[in-house]
Scaffold this motif. Structure first.
Motif, mmCIF file in Angstrom:
data_model
loop_
_atom_site.group_PDB
_atom_site.id
_atom_site.type_symbol
_atom_site.label_atom_id
_atom_site.label_comp_id
_atom_site.label_asym_id
_atom_site.label_seq_id
_atom_site.Cartn_x
_atom_site.Cartn_y
_atom_site.Cartn_z
ATOM 1 N N TYR A 47 0.904 -1.182 -0.073
ATOM 2 C CA TYR A 47 -0.045 0.010 -0.029
ATOM 3 C C TYR A 47 0.912 1.176 0.008
ATOM 4 C CZ TYR A 47 0.785 0.406 5.049
ATOM 5 O OH TYR A 47 1.234 0.499 6.223
ATOM 6 N N ALA A 48 2.045 1.033 -0.067
ATOM 7 C CA ALA A 48 2.922 2.430 0.177
ATOM 8 C C ALA A 48 2.715 3.418 -1.030
ATOM 9 C CB ALA A 48 4.376 2.035 0.431
ATOM 10 N N ASN A 49 2.754 2.832 -2.316
ATOM 11 C CA ASN A 49 2.517 3.701 -3.494
ATOM 12 C C ASN A 49 1.079 4.448 -3.328
ATOM 13 O OD1 ASN A 49 4.999 3.037 -4.588
ATOM 14 N ND2 ASN A 49 4.124 1.365 -5.654
ATOM 15 N N LEU A 50 0.119 3.737 -2.971
ATOM 16 C CA LEU A 50 -1.247 4.213 -2.656
ATOM 17 C C LEU A 50 -1.150 5.580 -1.604
ATOM 18 C CD1 LEU A 50 -4.417 4.169 -3.442
ATOM 19 C CD2 LEU A 50 -4.616 2.425 -1.212
ATOM 20 N N VAL A 51 -0.723 5.286 -0.606
ATOM 21 C CA VAL A 51 -0.455 6.403 0.369
ATOM 22 C C VAL A 51 0.210 7.462 -0.115
ATOM 23 C CG1 VAL A 51 0.099 6.863 2.682
ATOM 24 C CG2 VAL A 51 -1.044 4.676 2.206
ATOM 25 N N THR A 52 1.304 7.113 -0.619
ATOM 26 C CA THR A 52 2.156 8.287 -1.233
ATOM 27 C C THR A 52 1.626 9.124 -2.247
ATOM 28 O OG1 THR A 52 4.227 6.705 -0.739
ATOM 29 C CG2 THR A 52 4.347 8.613 -2.419
ATOM 30 N N ARG A 53 0.899 8.189 -3.231
ATOM 31 C CA ARG A 53 0.228 9.060 -4.273
ATOM 32 C C ARG A 53 -1.279 9.891 -3.797
ATOM 33 N NH1 ARG A 53 1.219 9.142 -9.762
ATOM 34 N NH2 ARG A 53 -0.525 9.379 -11.020
ATOM 35 N N PHE A 54 -1.836 9.314 -2.683
ATOM 36 C CA PHE A 54 -2.754 10.233 -2.065
ATOM 37 C C PHE A 54 -2.102 11.530 -1.325
ATOM 38 C CE2 PHE A 54 -6.110 6.942 -1.574
ATOM 39 C CZ PHE A 54 -7.039 7.422 -2.194
ATOM 40 N N GLU A 55 -1.068 11.254 -0.713
ATOM 41 C CA GLU A 55 -0.372 12.389 -0.038
ATOM 42 C C GLU A 55 0.019 13.520 -0.985
ATOM 43 O OE1 GLU A 55 2.976 13.180 3.246
ATOM 44 O OE2 GLU A 55 3.057 11.205 2.703
ATOM 45 N N GLU A 56 0.751 12.983 -2.059
ATOM 46 C CA GLU A 56 0.920 14.100 -3.156
ATOM 47 C C GLU A 56 -0.289 14.761 -3.826
ATOM 48 O OE1 GLU A 56 2.441 11.657 -6.262
ATOM 49 O OE2 GLU A 56 4.471 11.362 -5.365
ATOM 50 N N LYS A 57 -1.427 14.254 -3.821
ATOM 51 C CA LYS A 57 -2.810 14.648 -4.498
ATOM 52 C C LYS A 57 -3.446 15.501 -3.354
ATOM 53 C CE LYS A 57 -1.731 13.241 -8.341
ATOM 54 N NZ LYS A 57 -1.596 14.151 -9.864
ATOM 55 N N ILE A 58 -3.462 15.064 -1.999
ATOM 56 C CA ILE A 58 -4.232 15.788 -1.195
ATOM 57 C C ILE A 58 -4.193 17.327 -1.085
ATOM 58 C CG2 ILE A 58 -4.604 16.186 1.474
ATOM 59 C CD1 ILE A 58 -4.198 13.126 1.526
ATOM 60 N N GLU A 59 -2.781 17.569 -1.583
ATOM 61 C CA GLU A 59 -2.369 19.367 -1.765
ATOM 62 C C GLU A 59 -3.284 19.892 -2.863
ATOM 63 O OE1 GLU A 59 1.630 20.408 0.128
ATOM 64 O OE2 GLU A 59 1.847 18.442 -0.798
ATOM 65 N N HIS A 60 -3.522 19.329 -4.107
ATOM 66 C CA HIS A 60 -3.756 19.838 -5.012
ATOM 67 C C HIS A 60 -5.423 19.706 -4.788
ATOM 68 C CE1 HIS A 60 0.116 19.994 -6.821
ATOM 69 N NE2 HIS A 60 0.200 18.764 -6.341
ATOM 70 N N MET A 61 -5.847 18.662 -4.059
ATOM 71 C CA MET A 61 -7.517 18.666 -3.849
ATOM 72 C C MET A 61 -8.036 19.663 -2.901
ATOM 73 S SD MET A 61 -8.115 14.712 -3.389
ATOM 74 C CE MET A 61 -6.986 13.507 -3.745
ATOM 75 N N PHE A 62 -7.261 20.213 -1.994
ATOM 76 C CA PHE A 62 -7.679 21.342 -0.941
ATOM 77 C C PHE A 62 -8.222 22.430 -1.469
ATOM 78 C CE2 PHE A 62 -7.442 18.651 2.778
ATOM 79 C CZ PHE A 62 -8.313 19.268 3.596
ATOM 80 N N PRO A 63 -7.666 23.172 -2.672
ATOM 81 C CA PRO A 63 -8.140 24.342 -2.950
ATOM 82 C C PRO A 63 -9.838 24.227 -3.307
ATOM 83 C CG PRO A 63 -6.051 24.199 -3.678
ATOM 84 C CD PRO A 63 -6.239 22.893 -3.106
ATOM 85 N N HIS A 64 -9.799 22.809 -3.709
ATOM 86 C CA HIS A 64 -11.335 22.736 -4.156
ATOM 87 C C HIS A 64 -12.226 22.476 -3.055
ATOM 88 C CE1 HIS A 64 -10.213 22.044 -8.579
ATOM 89 N NE2 HIS A 64 -9.141 21.581 -7.987
#
Length: 152
Positions: free
Chosen positions: A80-97
């Motif tokens: 699951y490491a890649n999944l968590v890492t990918r979510f972590e990368e994308k969360i910052e980009h999701m928050f403006p929405h």
């Protein structure tokens, strides 16, 4: 896999009622089952957050929370490491929405970030940065909330 997972995630937007626990469980089971397809899973959730109406923004974070916690409990870190890492990368980009979410949902977002900090699911620096940028009336906060509470 992708169509099955996408169908469940997209059903969140078409539902008139808020996200149910049973739908989160179905989405989570599929995400855990297909964790190796982490890019498609994260993309589906990211698309939900960026394209849905304000009333469904929090649902995306609840899905992320459920999926990441379930992966921590049921899978080996290498699975699951890649999944968590990918979510972590994308969360910052999701928050403006997330800014279009209702004020009551923003309070729940603050609480969820605190839970994530306490459980160390994501980088504390990244979570504090999000809090300071997008939820400034709660930052800086040195309190953490136990990861045992339920949000829905």
């Amino acid at each position: 896999m992708e169509s099955e997972f996408d169908r469940e995630v997209l059903a969140v937007v078409s539902a008139s009622a808020p996200l149910s626990a049973s739908r989160i469980e179905r989405i989570t089971r599929l995400a855990v089952k297909y964790a190796k397809n982490y890019k498609a899973i994260v993309f589906s959730v990211e698309r939900l957050v960026t394209k849905c109406g304000p009333e469904h923004k929090l649902s995306g974070l609840y899905i992320i929370d459920s999926v990441v916690r379930a992966c921590h409990k049921t899978l080996q870190p290498t699975d699951y490491a890649n999944l968590v890492t990918r979510f972590e990368e994308k969360i910052e980009h999701m928050f403006p929405h997330m800014l279009s979410a209702p004020p009551k949902d923003k309070e729940k977002m603050k609480k969820l970030l605190q839970i994530w900090k306490g459980m160390q699911l994501f980088s504390a620096d990244m979570l504090e940065g999000i809090e300071m940028l997008y939820l400034p009336d709660s930052a800086p906060s040195n309190q953490t909330i136990s990861g045992k509470c339920r949000l829905f």
